[in-house]
Structure formats: C-alpha cells, structure tokens
Design an enzyme around this catalytic site. Structure first.
Site, PDB file in Angstrom:
ATOM      1  CB  SER A 105      -0.902  -0.091   1.439  1.00  0.00           C
ATOM      2  OG  SER A 105      -1.867   0.916   1.146  1.00  0.00           O
ATOM      3  CG  ASP A 155      -7.358  -2.214  -3.780  1.00  0.00           C
ATOM      4  OD1 ASP A 155      -7.755  -1.161  -3.147  1.00  0.00           O
ATOM      5  OD2 ASP A 155      -5.930  -2.397  -3.765  1.00  0.00           O
ATOM      6  CG  HIS A 186      -5.939  -1.402  -0.093  1.00  0.00           C
ATOM      7  ND1 HIS A 186      -5.377  -1.169  -1.091  1.00  0.00           N
ATOM      8  CD2 HIS A 186      -5.228  -1.034   0.806  1.00  0.00           C
ATOM      9  CE1 HIS A 186      -4.362  -0.247  -1.161  1.00  0.00           C
ATOM     10  NE2 HIS A 186      -4.324  -0.304   0.382  1.00  0.00           N
TER      11      HIS A 186
HETATM   12  C1  MLT Z   1      -1.091   6.087  -0.355  1.00  0.00           C
HETATM   13  O1  MLT Z   1      -1.626   7.186   0.217  1.00  0.00           O
HETATM   14  O2  MLT Z   1       0.118   5.554  -0.355  1.00  0.00           O
HETATM   15  C2  MLT Z   1      -2.332   5.155  -0.651  1.00  0.00           C
HETATM   16  O3  MLT Z   1      -3.522   5.828  -0.681  1.00  0.00           O
HETATM   17  C3  MLT Z   1      -2.228   3.840  -0.011  1.00  0.00           C
HETATM   18  C4  MLT Z   1      -2.660   4.212   1.418  1.00  0.00           C
HETATM   19  O4  MLT Z   1      -1.754   4.158   2.246  1.00  0.00           O
HETATM   20  O5  MLT Z   1      -3.716   3.973   1.804  1.00  0.00           O
END
Ligand code: MLT
Length: 203
Positions: A105, A155, A186
C-alpha cells in the site's frame, strides 16, 4: 545518519537478497516481519518506519487526500529514505547490491518512487496494492530490475487503471515486470504471500 526508527536483521543463510520492508499507512517497522518470514525466510531485513504521521498513523510521505499525493514531500521523502537505506546497508553489512523492496500500500507506493527516483538503489521490488507514485519527467533506466506487482481485483483504494499504468511505466523504463491481479481487496491474502514467495524463489 540512521535517522529512521527501524528494525534490521542479519541473514540466517548466505546467498539471499536483503529485503527492504515498507509498511502501509498505520503500520510500523514490525508490520511486515511475519510476511518476510513467510516469503523469504532467513533473508536479511531492513525495515524502516515511515516518518510522516497522518492522525498518528506512520506513512512514508504526505498525501493531500486518499490517492492524491503531496509530490514535493514525496520527492524529498524518497531522497531521505534512499540515503537512509544506503547508510544502513553499509553500516549493517547487508547485501546492498541485492536489495529487494517489499512494499504494501503506502509502502508499495514508496517502493515505486524509489525505483523511479533512485533507479540503481534496488535490484527489484514486490509491490503489493501499488499505485503510480508520480510520472517522471526524465525516464529512469530500470533495465535489469525485476518487479512483481500484485493488484487486488476488488481493491476499492487502488483503481485497476493505476496498477496497469504502473506496470506499463516500469516496463517502458526497462524493468522486467510480472503483473498479477488477485481475487482480493486492498488487504493482503494468502495468494499474495504464495505469489511473492514463488517470485522471490526465482529472482
Ligand atoms: C497512499 O496514500 O499511499 C495510498 O493511498 C495507499 C494508502 O496508504 O492508503
């Protein structure tokens, strides 16, 4: 110089790459240790904690909204993390020339940013639920770098077009990209772990 809170562990077996673990939003330097143990047991580990706090949750760079990144901050944080990784691999005697990022992520987005902004730092990366961190103005040379991207079919945070665009960009810059869409949202699943394990066994 080792100015990130981090966890480092020496390899328990020779010949393996070193894993650079990059956690998701709200995680820390211990979040991906069990993942590392499952996908490449005995490998050396370098696992920093992101320095940005969003409502108390550690991240690797600031965002303006979900999926909208603060690009000046991203670029500065990417440089800062790259400098830390170079210093830490030297200080701990980790195999810096065979460094593979495993990012989830927000950590996957930072790993993508390291590839694009510091193309010689990593030998490869496992990008779990990644987006395009930024579109480079100068094409980095990613020949010889290997990247696994695991996207989630359901996701709700990462649109499929983002994962495909990331794969296309990295491929255009010369990386060897393995792209998989898993029947997942996700969150990580066992399918992510087995995919990463078999990919790493062949790197
Ligand atoms: C991010 O901010 O890098 C993406 O939205 C993934 C997350 O951290 O939720």
């Amino acid at each position: 110089m080792l100015d990130f809170i981090h966890h480092a562990a020496a390899a328990r077996r020779a010949g393996l790459p070193t894993l650079l673990l990059l956690h998701g939003t709200g995680g820390d330097e211990r979040s991906l240790l069990s993942v590392a143990e499952m996908i490449l047991p005995d490998a050396a580990i370098l696992s920093p904690r992101g320095k940005v706090l969003e409502h108390g949750m550690p991240r690797f760079f600031r965002r303006l909204a979900e999926g909208v990144f603060d690009l000046p901050d991203l670029h500065a944080r990417t440089d800062e993390l790259a400098a830390f990784v170079e210093a830490a691999t030297a200080q701990y005697g980790l195999a810096g020339e065979r460094l593979i990022a495993v990012g989830y992520s927000n950590g996957a987005n930072m790993a993508g940013s390291l590839l694009l902004q510091h193309p010689t730092l990593l030998a490869g990366a496992v990008l779990l639920r990644a987006m395009v961190p930024f579109e480079p103005t100068q094409p980095p040379d990613l020949h010889g770098r290997r990247v696994l991207i695991a996207a989630g079919q359901f996701d709700s945070m990462v649109p499929a077009a983002q994962s495909h665009r990331l794969a296309d960009l990295l491929t255009a810059y010369g990386a060897e990209v393995d792209f998989h869409t898993l029947p997942a949202d996700h969150g990580l699943t066992n399918a992510d772990l087995s995919l990463a394990r078999s990919w790493l066994a062949n790197v």
